[in-house]
Write a protein that holds these residues in place. Structure first.
Motif, PDB file in Angstrom:
ATOM      1  N   LEU A   1       0.907  -1.121   0.102  1.00 21.33           N
ATOM      2  CA  LEU A   1      -0.089  -0.040  -0.144  1.00 21.33           C
ATOM      3  C   LEU A   1       0.913   1.226  -0.076  1.00 21.33           C
ATOM      4  N   ALA A   2       2.095   1.270   0.597  1.00 19.62           N
ATOM      5  CA  ALA A   2       2.939   2.236   0.638  1.00 19.62           C
ATOM      6  C   ALA A   2       3.332   2.662  -0.619  1.00 19.62           C
ATOM      7  N   GLN A   3       3.722   1.567  -1.560  1.00 20.35           N
ATOM      8  CA  GLN A   3       4.550   1.417  -2.586  1.00 20.35           C
ATOM      9  C   GLN A   3       3.468   2.136  -3.783  1.00 20.35           C
ATOM     10  N   VAL A   4       2.272   1.824  -3.697  1.00 20.37           N
ATOM     11  CA  VAL A   4       1.290   2.381  -4.484  1.00 20.37           C
ATOM     12  C   VAL A   4       0.511   3.842  -4.186  1.00 20.37           C
ATOM     13  N   HIS A   5       1.258   4.350  -2.949  1.00 19.56           N
ATOM     14  CA  HIS A   5       0.853   5.628  -2.497  1.00 19.56           C
ATOM     15  C   HIS A   5      -0.654   5.576  -2.008  1.00 19.56           C
ATOM     16  N   MET A   6      -1.120   4.647  -1.109  1.00 18.14           N
ATOM     17  CA  MET A   6      -2.367   4.435  -0.633  1.00 18.14           C
ATOM     18  C   MET A   6      -2.436   4.485   0.837  1.00 18.14           C
ATOM     19  N   LEU A   7      -1.092   4.725   1.505  1.00 23.71           N
ATOM     20  CA  LEU A   7      -1.186   5.034   2.962  1.00 23.71           C
ATOM     21  C   LEU A   7       0.116   5.573   2.998  1.00 23.71           C
ATOM     22  N   SER A   8       0.562   6.157   4.166  1.00 22.92           N
ATOM     23  CA  SER A   8       1.802   6.665   4.790  1.00 22.92           C
ATOM     24  C   SER A   8       2.153   6.161   6.004  1.00 22.92           C
ATOM     25  N   ARG A   9       3.549   6.047   6.301  1.00 20.04           N
ATOM     26  CA  ARG A   9       3.693   5.503   7.553  1.00 20.04           C
ATOM     27  C   ARG A   9       4.158   6.843   8.500  1.00 20.04           C
ATOM     28  N   GLU A  10       3.849   6.625   9.768  1.00 17.06           N
ATOM     29  CA  GLU A  10       4.439   7.576  10.881  1.00 17.06           C
ATOM     30  C   GLU A  10       4.754   7.017  11.869  1.00 17.06           C
ATOM     31  N   ARG A  11       5.560   7.709  12.774  1.00 11.61           N
ATOM     32  CA  ARG A  11       6.245   7.229  13.931  1.00 11.61           C
ATOM     33  C   ARG A  11       5.298   7.804  15.114  1.00 11.61           C
ATOM     34  N   GLU A  12       4.915   6.803  16.216  1.00 12.63           N
ATOM     35  CA  GLU A  12       4.027   7.214  17.196  1.00 12.63           C
ATOM     36  C   GLU A  12       5.443   8.179  17.953  1.00 12.63           C
ATOM     37  N   PRO A  13       4.772   9.276  18.491  1.00 12.91           N
ATOM     38  CA  PRO A  13       5.879  10.239  19.353  1.00 12.91           C
ATOM     39  C   PRO A  13       6.340   9.431  20.485  1.00 12.91           C
ATOM     40  N   GLY A  14       7.612   9.374  20.611  1.00 20.29           N
ATOM     41  CA  GLY A  14       7.988   8.668  21.754  1.00 20.29           C
ATOM     42  C   GLY A  14       8.252   7.388  21.767  1.00 20.29           C
ATOM     43  N   SER A  15       8.059   6.542  20.469  1.00 20.46           N
ATOM     44  CA  SER A  15       7.872   5.183  20.379  1.00 20.46           C
ATOM     45  C   SER A  15       8.704   4.791  19.207  1.00 20.46           C
TER      46      SER A  15
ATOM     47  N   ASP B   1      -7.188  12.760   0.830  1.00 19.37           N
ATOM     48  CA  ASP B   1      -7.008  12.931  -0.303  1.00 19.37           C
ATOM     49  C   ASP B   1      -6.292  11.561  -1.050  1.00 19.37           C
ATOM     50  N   GLN B   2      -6.370  10.565  -0.452  1.00 13.80           N
ATOM     51  CA  GLN B   2      -5.642   9.196  -0.759  1.00 13.80           C
ATOM     52  C   GLN B   2      -6.241   8.784  -2.474  1.00 13.80           C
ATOM     53  N   TRP B   3      -7.215   9.017  -2.593  1.00 10.64           N
ATOM     54  CA  TRP B   3      -7.574   8.574  -4.158  1.00 10.64           C
ATOM     55  C   TRP B   3      -7.000   9.793  -4.909  1.00 10.64           C
ATOM     56  N   TYR B   4      -7.108  11.019  -4.661  1.00  9.72           N
ATOM     57  CA  TYR B   4      -6.418  11.928  -5.404  1.00  9.72           C
ATOM     58  C   TYR B   4      -4.960  11.515  -5.868  1.00  9.72           C
ATOM     59  N   GLN B   5      -4.287  11.061  -4.751  1.00  4.85           N
ATOM     60  CA  GLN B   5      -2.976  10.827  -4.747  1.00  4.85           C
ATOM     61  C   GLN B   5      -2.422   9.455  -5.559  1.00  4.85           C
ATOM     62  N   ALA B   6      -3.415   8.632  -5.345  1.00  6.22           N
ATOM     63  CA  ALA B   6      -3.171   7.358  -6.001  1.00  6.22           C
ATOM     64  C   ALA B   6      -3.446   7.676  -7.368  1.00  6.22           C
ATOM     65  N   LEU B   7      -4.458   8.193  -8.073  1.00  6.44           N
ATOM     66  CA  LEU B   7      -4.877   8.495  -9.453  1.00  6.44           C
ATOM     67  C   LEU B   7      -3.444   9.568  -9.839  1.00  6.44           C
ATOM     68  N   THR B   8      -3.031  10.523  -9.265  1.00  8.01           N
ATOM     69  CA  THR B   8      -1.843  11.086  -9.763  1.00  8.01           C
ATOM     70  C   THR B   8      -0.803  10.389  -9.837  1.00  8.01           C
ATOM     71  N   ASN B   9      -0.472   9.248  -8.936  1.00  8.45           N
ATOM     72  CA  ASN B   9       0.572   8.221  -9.334  1.00  8.45           C
ATOM     73  C   ASN B   9       0.357   7.550 -10.544  1.00  8.45           C
ATOM     74  N   ARG B  10      -0.961   7.148 -10.555  1.00 12.67           N
ATOM     75  CA  ARG B  10      -1.297   6.247 -11.987  1.00 12.67           C
ATOM     76  C   ARG B  10      -0.848   7.408 -13.136  1.00 12.67           C
ATOM     77  N   GLU B  11      -1.258   8.596 -13.254  1.00  9.14           N
ATOM     78  CA  GLU B  11      -0.967   9.436 -14.363  1.00  9.14           C
ATOM     79  C   GLU B  11       0.591   9.484 -14.477  1.00  9.14           C
TER      80      GLU B  11
END
Length: 177
Positions: A85-99, A109-119
């Motif tokens: 899912l990260a490779q196809v830009h459908m999610l992002s990873r984030e660190r939990e603060p202090g962990s 805007d994940q659909w927008y980003q996914a379509l932009t990647n497809r473009e």
């Protein structure tokens, strides 16, 4: 077409108004049903389930452990799904603060980003088709087939670019920045 622009962002029509009263079975039914739709459209099964679970979560983010528990899948299955899912830009990873734990997040805007990647992918396909037409000869049956494919990609790319701009303006009217 239903206009949900006046609804509370993220609200589901006829859903329980208090988020703390969510029906876990109802959430599970949605996740599995939507995941099945994504699989039918070509997404692998486990990434589809993980994406649907994230989409159905109130804040759009879950840890690996939360995903594993909710979906009853192994840490390895979660890891493979989020990598895809990260490779196809459908999610992002984030660190939990202090962990050291990561949370996986879908964005509004994940659909927008996914379509932009497809473009961008379509652009690469266009380049390959142009090269193919040149290599095979525009007058050969294969060259004509590639030329038609190239024309299709160019047509789709133009429509996607125009549609994305219309969506950006429409989204801004509905939800602001």
């Amino acid at each position: 077409m239903t206009d949900y622009s006046k609804a509370v962002p993220g609200a589901i029509p006829n859903a329980t108004p208090n988020a703390t009263e969510r029906d876990p079975e109802g959430v599970s039914r949605f996740v599995e049903h939507f995941a099945a739709q994504l699989v039918e459209a070509g997404l692998p099964r486990m990434p589809a389930r993980v994406f649907a679970a994230l989409l159905a979560s109130d804040d759009g983010a879950l840890t690996s452990a939360e995903l594993g528990e909710q979906l009853q899948i192994s840490p390895a299955a979660v890891s493979g799904a989020v990598r895809y899912l990260a490779q196809v830009h459908m999610l992002s990873r984030e660190r939990e603060p202090g962990s050291r734990r990561e949370r996986y997040r879908v964005h509004s805007d994940q659909w927008y980003q996914a379509l932009t990647n497809r473009e961008a992918i379509i652009k690469r396909w266009e380049d390959a088709m142009r090269e193919g037409v040149t290599s095979l000869g525009a007058e050969t049956p294969a060259g004509r087939r590639l030329a038609e494919t190239l024309a299709f990609f160019e047509f789709v790319e133009q429509d996607i670019a125009e549609m994305m701009e219309r969506w950006r303006v429409h989204r801004e009217k509905l939800y602001g920045e």
